[in-house]
Scaffold this active site. Structure first.
Site, PDB file in Angstrom:
ATOM      1  N   HIS A   9     -16.314 -27.072  -3.032  1.00  0.00           N
ATOM      2  CA  HIS A   9     -17.365 -26.847  -4.024  1.00  0.00           C
ATOM      3  C   HIS A   9     -16.845 -25.901  -5.089  1.00  0.00           C
ATOM      4  O   HIS A   9     -16.100 -24.982  -4.783  1.00  0.00           O
ATOM      5  CB  HIS A   9     -18.619 -26.257  -3.359  1.00  0.00           C
ATOM      6  N   ASP A  33     -23.430 -32.494   0.948  1.00  0.00           N
ATOM      7  CA  ASP A  33     -23.367 -33.937   1.146  1.00  0.00           C
ATOM      8  C   ASP A  33     -22.643 -34.358   2.415  1.00  0.00           C
ATOM      9  O   ASP A  33     -22.620 -35.537   2.746  1.00  0.00           O
ATOM     10  CB  ASP A  33     -22.690 -34.597  -0.067  1.00  0.00           C
ATOM     11  N   HIS A  63     -19.713 -35.517  -7.816  1.00  0.00           N
ATOM     12  CA  HIS A  63     -21.014 -34.827  -7.881  1.00  0.00           C
ATOM     13  C   HIS A  63     -21.950 -35.533  -6.888  1.00  0.00           C
ATOM     14  O   HIS A  63     -21.681 -35.571  -5.695  1.00  0.00           O
ATOM     15  CB  HIS A  63     -21.490 -34.872  -9.337  1.00  0.00           C
TER      16      HIS A  63
HETATM   17  N1  CMC Z   1     -10.181 -32.573  -0.218  1.00  0.00           N
HETATM   18  C1  CMC Z   1      -8.896 -32.173  -0.377  1.00  0.00           C
HETATM   19  N2  CMC Z   1      -8.511 -31.270  -1.287  1.00  0.00           N
HETATM   20  C2  CMC Z   1      -9.439 -30.746  -2.079  1.00  0.00           C
HETATM   21  C3  CMC Z   1     -10.805 -31.099  -1.970  1.00  0.00           C
HETATM   22  C4  CMC Z   1     -11.163 -32.041  -0.990  1.00  0.00           C
HETATM   23  N3  CMC Z   1     -12.445 -32.427  -0.856  1.00  0.00           N
HETATM   24  N4  CMC Z   1     -11.530 -30.418  -2.893  1.00  0.00           N
HETATM   25  C5  CMC Z   1     -10.648 -29.659  -3.554  1.00  0.00           C
HETATM   26  N5  CMC Z   1      -9.383 -29.847  -3.069  1.00  0.00           N
HETATM   27  C6  CMC Z   1      -8.151 -29.135  -3.491  1.00  0.00           C
HETATM   28  C7  CMC Z   1      -7.633 -29.674  -4.818  1.00  0.00           C
HETATM   29  O1  CMC Z   1      -6.721 -30.732  -4.627  1.00  0.00           O
HETATM   30  C8  CMC Z   1      -6.984 -28.434  -5.381  1.00  0.00           C
HETATM   31  O2  CMC Z   1      -5.746 -28.246  -4.729  1.00  0.00           O
HETATM   32  P1  CMC Z   1      -4.484 -27.568  -5.518  1.00  0.00           P
HETATM   33  O3  CMC Z   1      -4.929 -26.172  -5.830  1.00  0.00           O
HETATM   34  O4  CMC Z   1      -3.369 -27.644  -4.544  1.00  0.00           O
HETATM   35  O5  CMC Z   1      -4.282 -28.396  -6.756  1.00  0.00           O
HETATM   36  C9  CMC Z   1      -7.898 -27.294  -4.916  1.00  0.00           C
HETATM   37  O6  CMC Z   1      -8.510 -27.778  -3.713  1.00  0.00           O
HETATM   38  C10 CMC Z   1      -9.000 -26.927  -5.920  1.00  0.00           C
HETATM   39  O7  CMC Z   1      -9.663 -28.134  -6.301  1.00  0.00           O
HETATM   40  P2  CMC Z   1     -10.365 -28.367  -7.706  1.00  0.00           P
HETATM   41  O8  CMC Z   1     -10.491 -29.814  -7.950  1.00  0.00           O
HETATM   42  O9  CMC Z   1      -9.655 -27.549  -8.745  1.00  0.00           O
HETATM   43  O10 CMC Z   1     -11.773 -27.693  -7.441  1.00  0.00           O
HETATM   44  P3  CMC Z   1     -13.089 -27.931  -8.266  1.00  0.00           P
HETATM   45  O11 CMC Z   1     -13.887 -26.706  -8.144  1.00  0.00           O
HETATM   46  O12 CMC Z   1     -12.755 -28.384  -9.654  1.00  0.00           O
HETATM   47  O13 CMC Z   1     -13.784 -29.175  -7.545  1.00  0.00           O
HETATM   48  C11 CMC Z   1     -15.169 -30.472  -6.162  1.00  0.00           C
HETATM   49  C12 CMC Z   1     -14.905 -29.084  -6.762  1.00  0.00           C
HETATM   50  C13 CMC Z   1     -16.518 -30.461  -5.449  1.00  0.00           C
HETATM   51  C14 CMC Z   1     -15.265 -31.516  -7.315  1.00  0.00           C
HETATM   52  C15 CMC Z   1     -14.021 -30.845  -5.202  1.00  0.00           C
HETATM   53  O14 CMC Z   1     -13.973 -29.914  -4.134  1.00  0.00           O
HETATM   54  C16 CMC Z   1     -14.147 -32.273  -4.650  1.00  0.00           C
HETATM   55  O15 CMC Z   1     -13.677 -33.220  -5.301  1.00  0.00           O
HETATM   56  N6  CMC Z   1     -14.775 -32.452  -3.451  1.00  0.00           N
HETATM   57  C17 CMC Z   1     -15.004 -33.750  -2.883  1.00  0.00           C
HETATM   58  C18 CMC Z   1     -16.216 -34.394  -3.548  1.00  0.00           C
HETATM   59  C19 CMC Z   1     -17.526 -33.764  -3.110  1.00  0.00           C
HETATM   60  O16 CMC Z   1     -17.768 -33.562  -1.915  1.00  0.00           O
HETATM   61  N7  CMC Z   1     -18.414 -33.482  -4.091  1.00  0.00           N
HETATM   62  C20 CMC Z   1     -19.764 -32.963  -3.824  1.00  0.00           C
HETATM   63  C21 CMC Z   1     -19.948 -31.573  -4.306  1.00  0.00           C
HETATM   64  S1  CMC Z   1     -21.456 -30.827  -3.640  1.00  0.00           S
HETATM   65  C22 CMC Z   1     -22.750 -31.786  -4.249  1.00  0.00           C
HETATM   66  C23 CMC Z   1     -22.927 -31.667  -5.715  1.00  0.00           C
HETATM   67  O17 CMC Z   1     -23.117 -30.556  -6.222  1.00  0.00           O
HETATM   68  O18 CMC Z   1     -22.929 -32.684  -6.373  1.00  0.00           O
END
Ligand code: CMC
Length: 387
Positions: A264, A322, A223
């Site tokens: 996201h 970010d 986050h």
């Molecule tokens: N790098 C590589 N792979 C990723 C990433 C990433 N940054 N984000 C998601 N994935 C992959 C994940 O491994 C999964 O792959 P698979 O379907 O093969 O298992 C797929 O994409 C879906 O990921 P998820 O974890 O189910 O998606 P989510 O909606 O639960 O997570 C997120 C969203 C923001 C937590 C995630 O994209 C992430 O960890 N990003 C990096 C951290 C980040 O930049 N966070 C800031 C978010 S914006 C500011 C805020 O609102 O706080």
């Protein structure tokens, strides 16, 4: 006990009705009370955006003036609260300090009227918005062992925050860049921290304690902690030739590493805030006289490669707010450990607006159910007969 749906991470559950922020994740649209984020960042300022989120309409001239005066009325914190900072370990992370001191504010404003009386609710919201820069700067000074600086009410919200951190007035372009960062981060509907604030509020808890719970939820790298993690990642990549190796790591499903600042839950295209952030980044670096910023060059190259890569395309992973914010904050001489604190200062406007809105609702406590995976009923086994 009735039927319930299993929705881990609440990706398809609307937890409340809200009229504050609208996101169209497929189109990359973000509106505060209907007003596009691009217009607020370009033409609006801190007071316009904060007033809009809190009250639902842009302020008139008189309302804006009154709002700005009231914000300045509450910038000081109780001297006893300042003592509280001295209890932290000298190198404490400023977010750890923020969780503690914002929670501690509930001891200074502890009457139940803050929860039940609309005028007092609004006052609590204003106090929180006003005091956050002071508390944030105090957290920074504590983490560095430096003398504290009191707020100066002749300065704007962003100028004051920079002044209290750096002890000298800042150049106008720096204050403008920080103000835009604050506007971009103010609200984002029911994200993890805002949902936490609403959940805590649903038990009729003290609003200052509710916001402290939001700060705790914001802290993690998935986050608000992502801005800090992005900068650390870019520094670790170090040179452009190492980018492919990090992309490969991010794509490896056996490796927990993720590209920080990418992806996201709601946006399945570019986060509209990331486009604005990239522009601010270029402007700030130009004003600073930096013609080649190695971290920016790595970020731009990383983005270029990732948005054309099949893995990221298939999963709709694009830069989020970010991805570029850390580079801007670094150009403003804000230390990495303060990035998430700055996010918390901005998001306080959203947290209090959402908390205030939730107080108008019928007041149903948030109480999700679970999918129980454990043992069904079985007899107690006395100690001598175990194992
Ligand atoms: N790098 C590589 N792979 C990723 C990433 C990433 N940054 N984000 C998601 N994935 C992959 C994940 O491994 C999964 O792959 P698979 O379907 O093969 O298992 C797929 O994409 C879906 O990921 P998820 O974890 O189910 O998606 P989510 O909606 O639960 O997570 C997120 C969203 C923001 C937590 C995630 O994209 C992430 O960890 N990003 C990096 C951290 C980040 O930049 N966070 C800031 C978010 S914006 C500011 C805020 O609102 O706080």
């Amino acid at each position: 006990t009735g039927v319930c749906t299993f929705d881990p991470g609440f990706s398809s559950t609307a937890s409340c009705q809200s009229a504050i922020t609208y996101i169209d994740g497929n189109a990359g649209v973000l509106l505060y009370r209907g007003v596009p984020i691009e217009q607020l960042a370009d033409k609006g300022d801190f007071a316009d955006s904060a007033y809009l989120l809190l009250h639902g309409e842009l302020p008139t001239k008189i309302q804006k003036r009154k709002f700005e005066i009231e914000i300045k009325t509450h910038t000081l914190v109780h001297e006893q609260l300042i003592q509280f900072y001295k209890g932290f370990k000298h190198d404490a992370h400023p977010m750890a300090i923020m969780v503690g001191v914002v929670g501690a504010l509930s001891a200074f404003y502890s009457s139940t009227s803050e929860v039940h009386d609309p005028a007092q609710q609004l006052r609590a919201c204003m106090r929180l918005i006003s005091k956050m820069p002071t508390l944030a700067a105090l957290a920074y000074k504590t983490s560095r062992g430096m003398p504290i600086i009191y707020p100066r009410n002749d300065l704007s919200y962003a100028e004051n925050l920079l002044y209290m951190m750096h002890a000298v007035p800042c150049e106008p372009y720096k204050a403008k860049a920080l103000e835009t960062i604050l506007i971009l981060h103010m609200d984002h509907e029911q994200n993890a921290s805002t949902s936490t604030v609403r959940t805590a509020g649903s038990s009729q808890a003290n609003p200052f304690a509710c916001v402290a719970s939001g700060i705790a939820a914001l802290w993690g790298p998935a986050h608000g902690g992502a801005n800090e993690a992005v900068l650390k990642m870019l520094a670790e990549i170090g040179t452009r030739d190492r980018i492919p190796q990090f992309i490969a790591k991010a794509k490896d499903r056996n490796d927990p590493f993720r590209l920080m600042g990418f992806g996201h839950r709601v946006y399945k295209t570019y986060d509209p805030r990331s486009k604005i952030m990239k522009q601010i980044c270029e402007q700030v670096l130009e004003n600073t006289g930096v013609t080649h910023d190695p971290l920016l060059e790595i970020a731009v190259e990383l983005e270029k490669i990732a948005v054309h890569d099949e893995y990221f395309l298939k999963r709709n992973l694009y830069p989020n707010v970010d991805f570029y914010s850390g580079i801007v904050l670094r150009a403003l001489d804000i230390p990495v450990s303060m990035y998430t604190v700055i996010f918390a200062v901005a998001r306080t406007v959203g947290w209090v607006s959402q908390w205030k809105e939730s107080m108008l609702e019928a007041g149903k406590i948030t109480r999700p159910r679970q999918m129980y995976m454990g043992q069904m009923e079985r007899p107690f086994v006395s100690l001598g007969r175990r194992g």
